[in-house]
Motif scaffolding. Structure first.
Motif, PDB file in Angstrom:
ATOM      1  N   PHE A  47      46.774  27.459  32.227  1.00 40.83           N
ATOM      2  CA  PHE A  47      46.396  28.056  33.510  1.00 40.83           C
ATOM      3  C   PHE A  47      47.638  28.664  34.160  1.00 40.83           C
ATOM      4  N   VAL A  48      47.469  29.843  34.746  1.00 38.16           N
ATOM      5  CA  VAL A  48      48.512  30.469  35.557  1.00 38.16           C
ATOM      6  C   VAL A  48      47.958  30.604  36.969  1.00 38.16           C
ATOM      7  N   GLY A  49      48.681  30.044  37.945  1.00 35.73           N
ATOM      8  CA  GLY A  49      48.185  30.042  39.311  1.00 35.73           C
ATOM      9  C   GLY A  49      49.163  30.639  40.298  1.00 35.73           C
ATOM     10  N   TYR A  50      48.597  31.034  41.453  1.00 38.10           N
ATOM     11  CA  TYR A  50      49.405  31.595  42.545  1.00 38.10           C
ATOM     12  C   TYR A  50      48.988  30.933  43.842  1.00 38.10           C
ATOM     13  N   ARG A  51      49.963  30.407  44.577  1.00 37.06           N
ATOM     14  CA  ARG A  51      49.681  29.763  45.855  1.00 37.06           C
ATOM     15  C   ARG A  51      49.691  30.819  46.961  1.00 37.06           C
ATOM     16  N   LEU A  52      48.516  31.140  47.484  1.00 40.98           N
ATOM     17  CA  LEU A  52      48.398  32.143  48.544  1.00 40.98           C
ATOM     18  C   LEU A  52      49.050  31.654  49.825  1.00 40.98           C
ATOM     19  N   ASN A  53      48.857  30.384  50.121  1.00 37.07           N
ATOM     20  CA  ASN A  53      49.447  29.740  51.298  1.00 37.07           C
ATOM     21  C   ASN A  53      49.362  28.237  51.082  1.00 37.07           C
ATOM     22  N   GLU A  54      49.522  27.457  52.124  1.00 37.13           N
ATOM     23  CA  GLU A  54      49.529  26.000  51.991  1.00 37.13           C
ATOM     24  C   GLU A  54      48.150  25.424  51.691  1.00 37.13           C
ATOM     25  N   THR A  55      47.089  26.218  51.861  1.00 33.61           N
ATOM     26  CA  THR A  55      45.740  25.677  51.690  1.00 33.61           C
ATOM     27  C   THR A  55      44.924  26.361  50.603  1.00 33.61           C
ATOM     28  N   ALA A  56      45.445  27.390  49.936  1.00 34.99           N
ATOM     29  CA  ALA A  56      44.638  28.126  48.960  1.00 34.99           C
ATOM     30  C   ALA A  56      45.464  28.505  47.740  1.00 34.99           C
ATOM     31  N   THR A  57      44.881  28.270  46.559  1.00 33.83           N
ATOM     32  CA  THR A  57      45.494  28.629  45.285  1.00 33.83           C
ATOM     33  C   THR A  57      44.466  29.346  44.430  1.00 33.83           C
ATOM     34  N   VAL A  58      44.889  30.422  43.750  1.00 31.20           N
ATOM     35  CA  VAL A  58      44.003  31.157  42.853  1.00 31.20           C
ATOM     36  C   VAL A  58      44.681  31.284  41.494  1.00 31.20           C
ATOM     37  N   GLY A  59      43.885  31.558  40.471  1.00 29.48           N
ATOM     38  CA  GLY A  59      44.467  31.750  39.152  1.00 29.48           C
ATOM     39  C   GLY A  59      43.404  31.774  38.076  1.00 29.48           C
TER      40      GLY A  59
ATOM     41  N   ILE B 132      31.746  21.878  16.854  1.00 31.48           N
ATOM     42  CA  ILE B 132      31.551  23.058  17.694  1.00 31.48           C
ATOM     43  C   ILE B 132      32.923  23.502  18.189  1.00 31.48           C
ATOM     44  N   ASN B 133      33.253  24.772  17.964  1.00 28.47           N
ATOM     45  CA  ASN B 133      34.518  25.348  18.402  1.00 28.47           C
ATOM     46  C   ASN B 133      34.260  26.271  19.585  1.00 28.47           C
ATOM     47  N   GLU B 134      34.790  25.889  20.738  1.00 33.40           N
ATOM     48  CA  GLU B 134      34.547  26.657  21.965  1.00 33.40           C
ATOM     49  C   GLU B 134      35.847  27.257  22.481  1.00 33.40           C
ATOM     50  N   HIS B 135      35.764  28.531  22.856  1.00 35.22           N
ATOM     51  CA  HIS B 135      36.870  29.217  23.527  1.00 35.22           C
ATOM     52  C   HIS B 135      36.388  29.561  24.934  1.00 35.22           C
ATOM     53  N   ARG B 136      37.211  29.233  25.912  1.00 32.30           N
ATOM     54  CA  ARG B 136      36.757  29.333  27.305  1.00 32.30           C
ATOM     55  C   ARG B 136      37.781  30.099  28.141  1.00 32.30           C
ATOM     56  N   ILE B 137      37.316  31.102  28.855  1.00 36.97           N
ATOM     57  CA  ILE B 137      38.124  31.798  29.851  1.00 36.97           C
ATOM     58  C   ILE B 137      37.595  31.388  31.215  1.00 36.97           C
ATOM     59  N   TYR B 138      38.495  31.152  32.174  1.00 35.50           N
ATOM     60  CA  TYR B 138      37.997  30.684  33.460  1.00 35.50           C
ATOM     61  C   TYR B 138      38.878  31.181  34.606  1.00 35.50           C
ATOM     62  N   GLN B 139      38.247  31.257  35.780  1.00 37.28           N
ATOM     63  CA  GLN B 139      38.932  31.624  37.016  1.00 37.28           C
ATOM     64  C   GLN B 139      38.760  30.456  37.992  1.00 37.28           C
ATOM     65  N   GLU B 140      39.766  30.279  38.844  1.00 38.98           N
ATOM     66  CA  GLU B 140      39.793  29.078  39.677  1.00 38.98           C
ATOM     67  C   GLU B 140      40.312  29.388  41.085  1.00 38.98           C
ATOM     68  N   VAL B 141      39.655  28.813  42.075  1.00 38.46           N
ATOM     69  CA  VAL B 141      40.107  28.868  43.465  1.00 38.46           C
ATOM     70  C   VAL B 141      40.097  27.438  44.001  1.00 38.46           C
ATOM     71  N   THR B 142      41.239  26.981  44.489  1.00 36.99           N
ATOM     72  CA  THR B 142      41.339  25.642  45.055  1.00 36.99           C
ATOM     73  C   THR B 142      41.685  25.738  46.534  1.00 36.99           C
ATOM     74  N   LEU B 143      40.908  25.047  47.352  1.00 38.09           N
ATOM     75  CA  LEU B 143      41.088  25.075  48.801  1.00 38.09           C
ATOM     76  C   LEU B 143      41.370  23.664  49.311  1.00 38.09           C
ATOM     77  N   THR B 144      42.333  23.550  50.210  1.00 33.38           N
ATOM     78  CA  THR B 144      42.579  22.283  50.899  1.00 33.38           C
ATOM     79  C   THR B 144      41.740  22.263  52.163  1.00 33.38           C
ATOM     80  N   LEU B 145      40.791  21.345  52.239  1.00 36.51           N
ATOM     81  CA  LEU B 145      39.867  21.266  53.369  1.00 36.51           C
ATOM     82  C   LEU B 145      40.416  20.384  54.485  1.00 36.51           C
ATOM     83  N   ILE B 146      41.091  19.297  54.096  1.00 40.25           N
ATOM     84  CA  ILE B 146      41.673  18.368  55.066  1.00 40.25           C
ATOM     85  C   ILE B 146      43.027  17.920  54.525  1.00 40.25           C
ATOM     86  N   ASN B 147      44.023  17.889  55.394  1.00 39.95           N
ATOM     87  CA  ASN B 147      45.346  17.391  55.005  1.00 39.95           C
ATOM     88  C   ASN B 147      45.986  16.782  56.252  1.00 39.95           C
ATOM     89  N   THR B 148      45.893  15.470  56.378  1.00 42.64           N
ATOM     90  CA  THR B 148      46.335  14.799  57.595  1.00 42.64           C
ATOM     91  C   THR B 148      47.789  14.347  57.477  1.00 42.64           C
TER      92      THR B 148
END
Length: 224
Positions: A69-81, A97-113
């Motif tokens: 995976f290659v990712g980029y941190r947009l800011n403190e609460t969002a990452t894409v890649g 079974i041989n599987e090849h998988r391409i995927y896209q990902e967005v991670t969001l921080t909803l709460i960070n106390t």
């Protein structure tokens, strides 16, 4: 805090709810995860992982997963890649079974106390290609994870993750195909390295009798 307690209660309810007409299996899963920052600001990073899944009462290696995976941190609460994964599935009886998988990902921080409680939502869209089938399976996964300190160096980790097929193919079930719930703890074992043991419950939807996997799950994560 009320939302966090509701989330924890929801996971507990899923764990406690008995499934009707299911086949049960005990698994042991291991995972190794490496995060490496690519620039001094830490905006760009790579993630590499390997997972070994021993199935049939942990008697055999039923699945091997290698993912990048290659990712980029947009800011403190969002990452894409995005990334690529290879999965070898070796069920009892049928051919591998041989599987090849391409995927896209967005991670969001909803709460960070300030006291260390964190709630994240990882959204992953997968395109699944199988050497044994010419069709492309499309799948969406949303992992909602809670981490919270329970001592100076130990965190509670809870997550829930449904796997939802967008289309139907020979190897890609439409609708909810899997649902994973995890409860464990995470603690450091060396500088930049943490160990996360826990219990993972995986519910597998099948054409006949559904299956429930009870998994002893162990993960090692290294960050550089």
């Amino acid at each position: 805090m009320q939302r966090i307690l509701l989330f924890a209660a929801a996971i507990a309810a899923v764990f406690a709810s008995p499934a009707a007409a299911t086949e049960d299996d005990f698994n042991v899963w291991g995972g190794q995860f490496i995060f490496v920052d690519l620039d001094k600001d830490g905006d760009w990073f790579v993630r590499a992982e390997a997972q070994e899944r021993f199935t049939q009462d942990a008697d055999r290696l039923g699945q091997l997963l290698l993912r990048s995976f290659v990712g980029y941190r947009l800011n403190e609460t969002a990452t894409v890649g995005g990334g690529y994964a290879y999965i070898l599935t070796d069920p009892v009886g049928p051919a591998q079974i041989n599987e090849h998988r391409i995927y896209q990902e967005v991670t969001l921080t909803l709460i960070n106390t300030e006291d260390g409680v964190k709630l994240t939502s990882r959204n992953r869209f997968e395109q699944r290609f199988f050497e044994e089938d010419g069709e492309t399976g499309l799948r969406y996964r949303n992992q909602v994870q809670l981490t919270a300190p329970i001592s100076e160096k130990t965190n509670l980790v809870l997550y829930t993750e449904p796997f939802i097929g967008v289309n139907e193919t020979r190897f890609n079930r439409g609708g909810v195909a899997l649902w994973r719930n995890f409860a464990g703890v995470s603690f450091p074992v060396a500088k930049g390295v943490s160990f996360t043991p826990g219990y993972l419950n995986q519910y597998v939807v099948r054409s006949g009798e559904d299956r429930m996997d009870h998994v002893a799950n162990f993960g090692v994560t290294a960050r550089f």
